[in-house]
Design a protein around this motif. Structure first.
Motif, PDB file in Angstrom:
ATOM      1  N   LEU A 228       7.465  -3.345  -0.018  1.00 48.32           N
ATOM      2  CA  LEU A 228       6.859  -4.604  -0.455  1.00 48.32           C
ATOM      3  C   LEU A 228       6.561  -5.507   0.730  1.00 48.32           C
ATOM      4  O   LEU A 228       5.516  -6.164   0.766  1.00 48.32           O
ATOM      5  N   ALA A 229       7.456  -5.545   1.710  1.00 44.69           N
ATOM      6  CA  ALA A 229       7.233  -6.377   2.897  1.00 44.69           C
ATOM      7  C   ALA A 229       5.976  -5.936   3.648  1.00 44.69           C
ATOM      8  O   ALA A 229       5.182  -6.772   4.106  1.00 44.69           O
ATOM      9  N   VAL A 230       5.775  -4.626   3.763  1.00 43.70           N
ATOM     10  CA  VAL A 230       4.560  -4.120   4.425  1.00 43.70           C
ATOM     11  C   VAL A 230       3.324  -4.535   3.637  1.00 43.70           C
ATOM     12  O   VAL A 230       2.314  -4.982   4.209  1.00 43.70           O
ATOM     13  N   GLN A 231       3.402  -4.417   2.321  1.00 46.08           N
ATOM     14  CA  GLN A 231       2.258  -4.770   1.479  1.00 46.08           C
ATOM     15  C   GLN A 231       1.947  -6.262   1.551  1.00 46.08           C
ATOM     16  O   GLN A 231       0.778  -6.671   1.576  1.00 46.08           O
ATOM     17  N   ILE A 232       2.982  -7.086   1.595  1.00 47.63           N
ATOM     18  CA  ILE A 232       2.763  -8.531   1.714  1.00 47.63           C
ATOM     19  C   ILE A 232       2.107  -8.856   3.052  1.00 47.63           C
ATOM     20  O   ILE A 232       1.208  -9.710   3.129  1.00 47.63           O
ATOM     21  N   ALA A 233       2.534  -8.176   4.113  1.00 50.93           N
ATOM     22  CA  ALA A 233       1.912  -8.390   5.422  1.00 50.93           C
ATOM     23  C   ALA A 233       0.429  -8.022   5.381  1.00 50.93           C
ATOM     24  O   ALA A 233      -0.424  -8.747   5.921  1.00 50.93           O
ATOM     25  N   LEU A 234       0.109  -6.907   4.735  1.00 50.08           N
ATOM     26  CA  LEU A 234      -1.294  -6.503   4.609  1.00 50.08           C
ATOM     27  C   LEU A 234      -2.070  -7.496   3.748  1.00 50.08           C
ATOM     28  O   LEU A 234      -3.224  -7.832   4.045  1.00 50.08           O
ATOM     29  N   GLY A 235      -1.449  -7.983   2.679  1.00 52.85           N
ATOM     30  CA  GLY A 235      -2.113  -8.979   1.833  1.00 52.85           C
ATOM     31  C   GLY A 235      -2.374 -10.272   2.581  1.00 52.85           C
ATOM     32  O   GLY A 235      -3.433 -10.889   2.428  1.00 52.85           O
ATOM     33  N   ALA A 236      -1.401 -10.689   3.391  1.00 52.47           N
ATOM     34  CA  ALA A 236      -1.598 -11.894   4.198  1.00 52.47           C
ATOM     35  C   ALA A 236      -2.717 -11.692   5.211  1.00 52.47           C
ATOM     36  O   ALA A 236      -3.509 -12.609   5.486  1.00 52.47           O
ATOM     37  N   TRP A 237      -2.829 -10.488   5.752  1.00 50.48           N
ATOM     38  CA  TRP A 237      -3.895 -10.183   6.713  1.00 50.48           C
ATOM     39  C   TRP A 237      -5.264 -10.207   6.019  1.00 50.48           C
ATOM     40  O   TRP A 237      -6.246 -10.680   6.581  1.00 50.48           O
ATOM     41  N   ARG A 295      -5.452  -2.228  -0.378  1.00 44.25           N
ATOM     42  CA  ARG A 295      -5.642  -1.585  -1.678  1.00 44.25           C
ATOM     43  C   ARG A 295      -4.885  -0.266  -1.755  1.00 44.25           C
ATOM     44  O   ARG A 295      -4.241   0.035  -2.772  1.00 44.25           O
ATOM     45  N   LEU A 296      -4.927   0.538  -0.693  1.00 49.17           N
ATOM     46  CA  LEU A 296      -4.239   1.826  -0.698  1.00 49.17           C
ATOM     47  C   LEU A 296      -2.724   1.637  -0.695  1.00 49.17           C
ATOM     48  O   LEU A 296      -1.996   2.362  -1.383  1.00 49.17           O
ATOM     49  N   MET A 297      -2.246   0.667   0.073  1.00 50.08           N
ATOM     50  CA  MET A 297      -0.808   0.412   0.093  1.00 50.08           C
ATOM     51  C   MET A 297      -0.339  -0.122  -1.256  1.00 50.08           C
ATOM     52  O   MET A 297       0.804   0.129  -1.667  1.00 50.08           O
ATOM     53  N   ALA A 298      -1.229  -0.825  -1.956  1.00 48.11           N
ATOM     54  CA  ALA A 298      -0.873  -1.339  -3.279  1.00 48.11           C
ATOM     55  C   ALA A 298      -0.529  -0.203  -4.232  1.00 48.11           C
ATOM     56  O   ALA A 298       0.376  -0.333  -5.080  1.00 48.11           O
ATOM     57  N   VAL A 299      -1.233   0.910  -4.118  1.00 48.69           N
ATOM     58  CA  VAL A 299      -0.951   2.070  -4.972  1.00 48.69           C
ATOM     59  C   VAL A 299       0.466   2.567  -4.717  1.00 48.69           C
ATOM     60  O   VAL A 299       1.241   2.852  -5.651  1.00 48.69           O
ATOM     61  N   VAL A 300       0.841   2.649  -3.428  1.00 51.94           N
ATOM     62  CA  VAL A 300       2.185   3.126  -3.066  1.00 51.94           C
ATOM     63  C   VAL A 300       3.257   2.188  -3.615  1.00 51.94           C
ATOM     64  O   VAL A 300       4.247   2.615  -4.215  1.00 51.94           O
ATOM     65  N   VAL A 301       3.054   0.871  -3.418  1.00 48.11           N
ATOM     66  CA  VAL A 301       4.059  -0.108  -3.848  1.00 48.11           C
ATOM     67  C   VAL A 301       4.161  -0.156  -5.370  1.00 48.11           C
ATOM     68  O   VAL A 301       5.266  -0.228  -5.927  1.00 48.11           O
ATOM     69  N   LEU A 302       3.034  -0.102  -6.060  1.00 57.06           N
ATOM     70  CA  LEU A 302       3.069  -0.132  -7.520  1.00 57.06           C
ATOM     71  C   LEU A 302       3.780   1.096  -8.086  1.00 57.06           C
ATOM     72  O   LEU A 302       4.548   0.994  -9.049  1.00 57.06           O
ATOM     73  N   LEU A 303       3.549   2.260  -7.477  1.00 60.30           N
ATOM     74  CA  LEU A 303       4.257   3.464  -7.912  1.00 60.30           C
ATOM     75  C   LEU A 303       5.756   3.327  -7.663  1.00 60.30           C
ATOM     76  O   LEU A 303       6.580   3.725  -8.501  1.00 60.30           O
ATOM     77  N   ALA A 304       6.114   2.764  -6.507  1.00 58.98           N
ATOM     78  CA  ALA A 304       7.533   2.571  -6.194  1.00 58.98           C
ATOM     79  C   ALA A 304       8.181   1.605  -7.184  1.00 58.98           C
ATOM     80  O   ALA A 304       9.294   1.842  -7.669  1.00 58.98           O
ATOM     81  N   LEU A 305       7.478   0.513  -7.518  1.00 60.92           N
ATOM     82  CA  LEU A 305       8.008  -0.439  -8.491  1.00 60.92           C
ATOM     83  C   LEU A 305       8.127   0.191  -9.879  1.00 60.92           C
ATOM     84  O   LEU A 305       9.086  -0.068 -10.612  1.00 60.92           O
ATOM     85  N   LEU A 306       7.140   1.017 -10.227  1.00 60.01           N
ATOM     86  CA  LEU A 306       7.168   1.684 -11.528  1.00 60.01           C
ATOM     87  C   LEU A 306       8.363   2.618 -11.640  1.00 60.01           C
ATOM     88  O   LEU A 306       9.119   2.571 -12.624  1.00 60.01           O
ATOM     89  N   VAL A 307       8.549   3.457 -10.626  1.00 61.02           N
ATOM     90  CA  VAL A 307       9.661   4.419 -10.660  1.00 61.02           C
ATOM     91  C   VAL A 307      10.994   3.678 -10.639  1.00 61.02           C
ATOM     92  O   VAL A 307      11.913   3.989 -11.405  1.00 61.02           O
ATOM     93  N   TYR A 308      11.097   2.676  -9.761  1.00 58.09           N
ATOM     94  CA  TYR A 308      12.361   1.956  -9.626  1.00 58.09           C
ATOM     95  C   TYR A 308      12.672   1.133 -10.877  1.00 58.09           C
ATOM     96  O   TYR A 308      13.790   1.162 -11.395  1.00 58.09           O
ATOM     97  N   GLY A 309      11.675   0.406 -11.363  1.00 60.36           N
ATOM     98  CA  GLY A 309      11.890  -0.405 -12.558  1.00 60.36           C
ATOM     99  C   GLY A 309      12.214   0.443 -13.763  1.00 60.36           C
ATOM    100  O   GLY A 309      13.088   0.099 -14.571  1.00 60.36           O
TER     101      GLY A 309
END
Length: 396
Positions: A228-237, A295-309
């Motif tokens: 999530l931290a990596v994705q937030i950094a990319l979103g901020a960029w 956008r590509l990192m979002a797919v990874v993070v969303l999958l991680a949140l889905l599996v974890y949640g």
């Protein structure tokens, strides 16, 4: 031309921030007294929760400042043309607006920028008060180690410096990105302290915490937080480079699955806003690369949140935590898509920033164990106090 750093109003800004901080402090204290809050540890938790809430507000209002192009509404720091408020600077603002009617300096943008600074100063005043009180009450039963409020104080000072750099560097993307990441780091830091101050609770809750401390699901959560931290950094960029509209369609981008991209230019970190680092303007392929990476990192993070949640949801004890994570993941997906297909509406962009902050809050809240940052002596004293209270309650 205003000086980039003008410290003339700094004392007035500090006094104003302290006065503003008294308002939420008084409200929280009044409510806490009505609820019968007793002991410094309980008060410390209540005040830290209030500071965390204002910090979340600050994150969203910072996004509002950026998205309304108000980051240079006052071109100097910490005041506005050397004044404490845009009222005192109205002549200078009017003169600048007359020269550049559509420029970064207008009366309403100046007010947005200064309100952001007022709120930031109030948060800084609250954190300073918490640090001073933590050292004065460091021997109180159950109190948090004073080094954690001190670390938070250091954090808010660094954030203030990045706020100044944001103005003096003319919204350079790297500075703006680091400023946003720092804000979310503060959310995590304050959340961890609130969690550390969580009361001991029932025996069942203590046993559950003990199981959770060694659970593989907790270790997996740390990985999710890192992603999530990596994705937030990319979103901020993306946001700091205004690359959201580089792709105005979904799931394709510019009508193609893999559009032309220039990652080398897009991820050149040290360059002025809108430039490519070589003296020219940044081109669409570079902005596309920035957008697609997020956008590509979002797919990874969303999958991680889905599996974890979903994994947490299967356990009765952590079912609520899993449901909240799944809900926040869905919130981020919907607001992210809305930014693209609805042409970056302000409400969706703010909601997306809020969702990122809430994900940080919830994951840190889930991963940090109660009592982890309390000194050993304070923990022993709190335990003795709890046992004494239990004996009194059992006495006839």
């Amino acid at each position: 031309m205003a000086a980039l750093i003008d410290l003339n109003p700094v004392l007035e800004m500090l006094v104003l921030g302290a006065a503003l901080a008294l308002v939420p402090t008084a409200l929280v204290a009044w409510r806490a007294r009505r609820q019968g809050v007793r002991g410094w540890a309980a008060w410390q938790r209540v005040l830290t929760v209030a500071t965390l809430f204002l910090t979340l507000d600050l994150v969203v209002f910072g996004a509002f400042t950026r998205l309304t192009d108000s980051g240079l509404g006052c071109p100097d720091w910490p005041g506005c043309y050397g004044e404490t408020s845009p009222w005192g600077a109205k002549t200078a603002i009017a003169a600048e607006q007359a020269v550049r009617p559509h420029g970064p300096v207008t009366h309403h943008k100046a007010w947005i920028e200064m309100l952001h600074r007022y709120l930031a100063t109030a948060v800084g005043a609250l954190i300073t008060g918490l640090m001073v009180a933590a050292w004065r009450r460091r021997h109180a039963p159950g109190a948090l180690s004073p080094w954690w409020p001190t670390l938070t104080f250091v954090w808010v000072c660094v954030q203030g410096a990045f706020g100044a750099l944001t103005v003096t560097s003319k919204l350079q993307p790297l500075i703006v990105t680091l400023h946003l990441l720092g804000a979310l780091l503060g959310v995590g830091l304050l959340t961890a302290q609130v969690r550390a101050l969580h009361p001991a609770g029932s025996r069942y809750e203590r046993e559950t915490t003990k199981v959770w401390a060694s659970s593989p699901w907790r270790r997996a959560g740390m990985l999710v937080l890192a992603l999530l931290a990596v994705q937030i950094a990319l979103g901020a960029w993306v946001s700091s480079n205004y690359a959201v509209l580089a792709c105005a369609d979904f799931p394709t981008c510019q009508g193609r699955w893999w559009p032309e991209m220039d990652a080398a230019t897009g991820f050149t970190l040290w360059r002025p806003l809108g430039e490519n680092g070589q003296g020219g303007w940044i081109a669409l392929p570079a902005l596309t690369a920035i957008h697609m990476a997020h956008r590509l990192m979002a797919v990874v993070v969303l999958l991680a949140l889905l599996v974890y949640g979903w994994g947490l949801r299967r356990h009765t004890v952590w079912r609520r935590e899993g449901r909240v994570l799944l809900g926040l993941g869905a919130w981020q997906l919907l607001t992210g898509l809305s930014n693209v297909v609805l042409n970056w509406p302000l409400v969706a962009a703010l909601a997306h920033t809020l969702g990122a902050a809430l994900l940080v809050w919830w994951l840190v809240r889930l991963l940090v164990l109660p009592g982890w940052a309390r000194p050993a002596g304070a923990m022993v004293r709190a335990s003795k106090g709890l046992h004494a209270t239990n004996r009194l309650q059992r006495a006839p």
